[in-house]
Design an enzyme around this catalytic site. Structure first.
Site, PDB file in Angstrom:
ATOM      1  N   SER A 118       0.870  -0.995  -0.184  1.00 60.05           N
ATOM      2  CA  SER A 118       0.055   0.250   0.121  1.00 60.05           C
ATOM      3  C   SER A 118       0.623   0.663  -0.114  1.00 60.05           C
ATOM      4  O   SER A 118       1.974   1.334   0.450  1.00 60.05           O
ATOM      5  CB  SER A 118      -0.761   0.362   1.078  1.00 60.05           C
ATOM      6  OG  SER A 118      -1.968   1.160   1.496  1.00 60.05           O
ATOM      7  N   ASP A 119       0.266   2.012  -0.881  1.00 54.71           N
ATOM      8  CA  ASP A 119       0.932   4.141  -0.810  1.00 54.71           C
ATOM      9  C   ASP A 119       0.263   4.244   0.263  1.00 54.71           C
ATOM     10  O   ASP A 119      -0.321   3.755   1.351  1.00 54.71           O
ATOM     11  CB  ASP A 119       0.511   4.123  -2.108  1.00 54.71           C
ATOM     12  CG  ASP A 119       0.752   4.489  -3.035  1.00 54.71           C
ATOM     13  OD1 ASP A 119       2.443   4.684  -2.390  1.00 54.71           O
ATOM     14  OD2 ASP A 119       0.101   4.872  -3.816  1.00 54.71           O
ATOM     15  N   LYS A 120       1.106   5.252   1.207  1.00 54.32           N
ATOM     16  CA  LYS A 120       1.751   5.523   2.214  1.00 54.32           C
ATOM     17  C   LYS A 120       0.117   7.020   2.016  1.00 54.32           C
ATOM     18  O   LYS A 120      -0.602   6.566   3.162  1.00 54.32           O
ATOM     19  CB  LYS A 120       1.912   5.749   2.771  1.00 54.32           C
ATOM     20  CG  LYS A 120       2.332   7.044   4.239  1.00 54.32           C
ATOM     21  CD  LYS A 120       3.909   7.294   4.282  1.00 54.32           C
ATOM     22  CE  LYS A 120       4.473   8.733   4.428  1.00 54.32           C
ATOM     23  NZ  LYS A 120       3.274   9.593   4.531  1.00 54.32           N
TER      24      LYS A 120
ATOM     25  N   LYS B 115       8.766   0.125  -7.501  1.00 56.49           N
ATOM     26  CA  LYS B 115       7.382  -0.804  -6.909  1.00 56.49           C
ATOM     27  C   LYS B 115       6.917  -2.061  -7.780  1.00 56.49           C
ATOM     28  O   LYS B 115       6.225  -2.898  -7.130  1.00 56.49           O
ATOM     29  CB  LYS B 115       5.951   0.304  -6.586  1.00 56.49           C
ATOM     30  CG  LYS B 115       6.031   1.199  -6.019  1.00 56.49           C
ATOM     31  CD  LYS B 115       4.435   2.179  -5.835  1.00 56.49           C
ATOM     32  CE  LYS B 115       4.255   2.943  -4.965  1.00 56.49           C
ATOM     33  NZ  LYS B 115       3.273   4.672  -5.240  1.00 56.49           N
TER      34      LYS B 115
END
Length: 795
Positions: free
Chosen positions: A314-316, A530
């Site tokens: 997950s992205d922050k 990513k």
């Protein structure tokens, strides 16, 4: 680009010719925009649709219809006109049902695509605002930046962009465009940003069509590949039985045409005729359900793939945090500088037009403190670029070029040629702000020859209030959540501790071997890293989900089994992802995982029942012929049975099911093993019922009706037996499934009892077969199913 006209040629043919020149400082007024929208129509292309009659005819042009059409011809040659007519009618009925179900799925996708708006930044009434791309009109002033898809044909006014026009021109290299140059509809902005006026919209664009932004992938999913692998095995098994049938027929001098019809019907029985319609309907129904809960599906297989996901990266920002960056303070490092001096330099390296949350978070406090009232004249601005990891404002001060730069400390530090003491001070200041979870940027300012480090600024983006709870709920479903962020290790560890993600931090570096099992958090991640993270997880055997929002996230979103574009994602990210979240946070991920496991459960029921019934039907019919010396069922009844079964199994797509507690994967050997055990028991039961029916003194034609009832009732019972792991009476079916079952049973019983299309049976025999099937199914459920499912680890 030789085939592409230059800006002047584009302007001569532009839709905007003859319109008053737009004031580029204020843009169009809202009233003028509405007038032009009425005049020129929406900025969209009407989709070309295939006529319904052509879609219907296509249903008759495929391997299964060919075999049934061959049966019709053979029946006519045998003088069985009624049977040929009925089979033809059933073939048409099946084609119509499949067409209706596919149309429902297409309507669902159309609804979802309408919700996936591509937005454009336009200047109207002197204010920048976002509007749906369909509302862009000729003469609008539009701003584009990295990650956008150009919404209409533009003539650029200022700025510079790198455009990927491969989908439009076939050229693989990006094209640089600046003031006076065109940017065409559908091109992807890879780098930079620029403003331009709209020269053409919709069908009047130079290329004549807008690139489809959201494509439905036709690549088969894991589920489809699994079912087709099973079907291949069944067909091979059937080929062996067909060879036995033909050999037996030749040995006993049975009619060749009848034998050919029977052999064809055995093959037809093995093909999952209802698979495409059932799968499409199941995923489309779930997609519509998801759309009402903030999840838009761009590729139908993504719904089912979510069932197998065991790791989510997950992205922050915006996903795990509130995406509401606020200025959290600054540490001055230059002699004589204070906090305001650092904040002012950071604001001068920012710009409103980018709408970048980092820039806006710095500009707001700087203006509140009136730090920009005496700002020098800006001559150029270079927005944040993931490749350089910095943004820069260029100004004129005392007749000299003066620069304000902000970005990652690892980038800004080398630009300032720091000595050891200055570097240590920078690292200490960065760690001081990062330890609280703030995102830290270094700021420098000065002339080209004397760029001086001013200090660091901290921007806080606290975790979402629901993030920790959602992560815990996702973990309960057997999915491990990791966080990827461009922030420092200290910031990543602070946020990870608050969210309960763990504290093992990994860095992606050239030549470094990544062991995903040792990583809870990924720090200082570039967008292109990513893809490497996803590939490493997949290499380790994980089914991976990835959230993303930027243009450089697109490769990772496409690589992941479940690419998830978050609410703030760019158009390119949305086009690459399998699902798009319309609400911030991870709640949509939790929803799509549960929905995916529901689809998996429904298709697991379909697959198990298909294998079970296929084995039972082909073995029963083949050995029935070999043991009795005649065909135990007519071709007409086989076709009628197949369509009755498909009508019932298609309702599985709407069934009420419980999602599994853990990630689900398709395992062909286990599915085949469980199905073979159940098929063996079902064969013994069917043989026993047939022997009982013969003892009742029924004639050959009536015994064919008995076989028809045994196989139809068995299919219905199998659906309810296999639809859950627990007792079959624990979970009520959906209303559509219940209605399909009742309707199917009523029609079949009436046909058999009244002798329509088959020899009539006494009502006592019909009732006995139905009652015996119910009792046998309950015994299987209590005594066999649950231990069998545990042994083969089904669901």
């Amino acid at each position: 680009m030789s085939a592409t006209p230059d800006a002047q040629a584009a302007a001569r043919t532009a839709q905007a010719d003859g319109l008053p020149q737009t004031d580029t400082a204020t843009g169009l007024s809202a009233a003028e925009a509405r007038t032009r929208l009425t005049r020129f129509g929406p900025n969209a292309i009407a989709e070309q649709t295939v006529p319904v009659w052509r879609q219907l005819l296509a249903k008759f042009w495929a391997p299964v219809p060919w075999m049934l059409e061959a049966v019709i011809v053979l029946q006519i040659l045998l003088g069985r006109g009624l049977e040929a007519l009925v089979i033809a009618a059933l073939l048409v009925f099946n084609a119509v049902v499949a067409l209706v179900q596919e149309q429902r799925a297409k309507d669902a996708l159309a609804l979802l695509r309408r919700q996936l708006h591509v937005n454009a930044r336009v200047l109207r009434d002197g204010q920048w605002q976002q509007v749906p791309a369909e509302q862009v009109v000729p003469g609008d002033v539009v701003h584009i930046r990295a990650g956008d898809i150009v919404p209409a044909d533009l003539v650029l006014l200022d700025g510079a962009v790198s455009l990927d026009q491969a989908a439009l021109t076939g050229e693989s290299l990006p094209v640089d465009a600046g003031s006076g140059k065109p940017a065409y509809t559908g091109a992807i902005v890879r780098q930079g940003e620029a403003s331009g006026t709209v020269s053409a919209t919709g069908a009047h664009t130079y290329f004549g069509h807008t690139a489809e932004l959201v494509r439905v992938s036709n690549a088969p999913s894991h589920m489809q590949r699994t079912i087709f692998a099973i079907v291949k095995r069944l067909v091979l098994f059937d080929v062996v039985l067909v060879a036995l049938v033909i050999g037996f027929a030749l040995w006993h001098h049975l009619p060749l045409l009848d034998t050919a019809v029977f052999a064809l019907m055995l093959l037809v029985a093995s093909v999952p005729v209802a698979l495409p319609a059932t799968y499409t309907l199941a995923t489309a129904v779930s997609s519509q359900w998801l759309a009402h809960r903030g999840v838009l599906v761009t590729r139908l297989p993504a719904v089912e793939e979510a069932a197998a996901m065991d790791t989510l990266v997950s992205d922050k920002t915006g996903t795990l945090t509130q995406n509401s960056l606020r200025y959290a303070g600054a540490v001055a490092l230059a002699p004589g500088a204070d906090e305001n001096a650092v904040l002012r330099a950071a604001a001068l390296a920012s710009d409103d037009a980018t709408q970048d949350p980092l820039d806006l978070a710095l500009l707001a406090p700087a203006r509140e403190r009136k730090l920009l009232d005496d700002a020098p004249m800006r001559t150029a601005f270079h927005p944040f670029d993931p490749a350089t990891r910095r943004s820069e404002g260029v100004y004129t001060v005392d007749g000299q070029t003066w620069r304000a730069v902000k970005g990652a400390a690892t980038v800004i530090g080398p630009l300032c040629h720091l000595d050891a003491a200055q570097q240590a001070a920078l690292e200490a200041a960065e760690q001081q702000l990062a330890s609280s979870g703030a995102r830290v940027l270094a700021v420098a300012a000065g002339t080209d020859e004397a760029l001086q480090l001013q200090g660091v600024v901290g921007l806080s983006d606290p975790p979402r209030q629901d993030a920790a709870d959602l992560i815990a709920q996702i973990a309960q479903l057997g999915v491990r959540v990791c966080m990827a962020t461009g922030d420092s290790e200290q910031t990543a560890r602070a946020i990870g501790a608050q969210l309960g993600l763990g504290d093992r931090v990994c860095h992606i570096g050239a030549g470094k071997t990544l062991d995903p099992s040792q990583c809870d958090l990924y720090a200082r991640v570039l967008p292109e890293d990513k893809h490497h993270i996803v590939a490493a997880l997949q290499k380790a055997g994980h089914v991976t989900g990835m959230t993303g929002d930027g243009v450089n996230d697109a490769p990772a979103l496409r690589q992941a089994e479940l690419g998830i574009a978050v609410a703030s994602a760019t158009d390119v990210a949305k086009a690459a992802a399998g699902v798009v979240l319309t609400d911030p946070g991870l709640s949509g991920v939790l929803t799509v995982v549960r929905a995916g496991r529901q689809v998996h459960r429904r298709m697991l029921t379909y697959t198990l029942n298909k294998v079970l019934r296929t084995l039972e039907i082909v073995i029963f019919l083949t050995f029935g012929l070999m043991l009795t010396g005649h065909f135990v069922i007519s071709p007409l009844l086989i076709v009628l049975m197949l369509f009755a079964n498909d009508f019932a199994t298609m309702s599985i797509a709407t069934d009420r099911v419980r999602p599994a507690a853990l990630p689900q994967r398709w395992q062909v050997r286990k599915l085949m093993g469980a199905s073979m055990v159940l098929a063996g028991l079902s064969l013994l039961f069917a043989a026993g019922l047939y022997v009982w029916a013969r003892a009742q003194g029924l004639g050959p034609a009536q015994l064919q009706t008995v076989v028809f009832l045994i196989l139809v009732f068995g299919n219905q019972a199998g659906i309810y037996l296999l639809r859950s792991d627990g007792p079959l009476w624990q979970l009520a079916p959906s209303k559509w499934m219940a209605a399909a079952s009742v309707g199917d049973l009523v029609v079949v019983c009436l046909l058999a009892g009244l002798g329509v299309l088959m020899a009539a049976l006494p009502w006592f025999v019909v009732g006995t077969i139905l009652f015996a099937t119910v009792v046998f199914t309950l015994l299987l459920d209590v005594l066999v199913k649950r231990p069998l499912f545990r042994y083969f680890a089904i669901a």
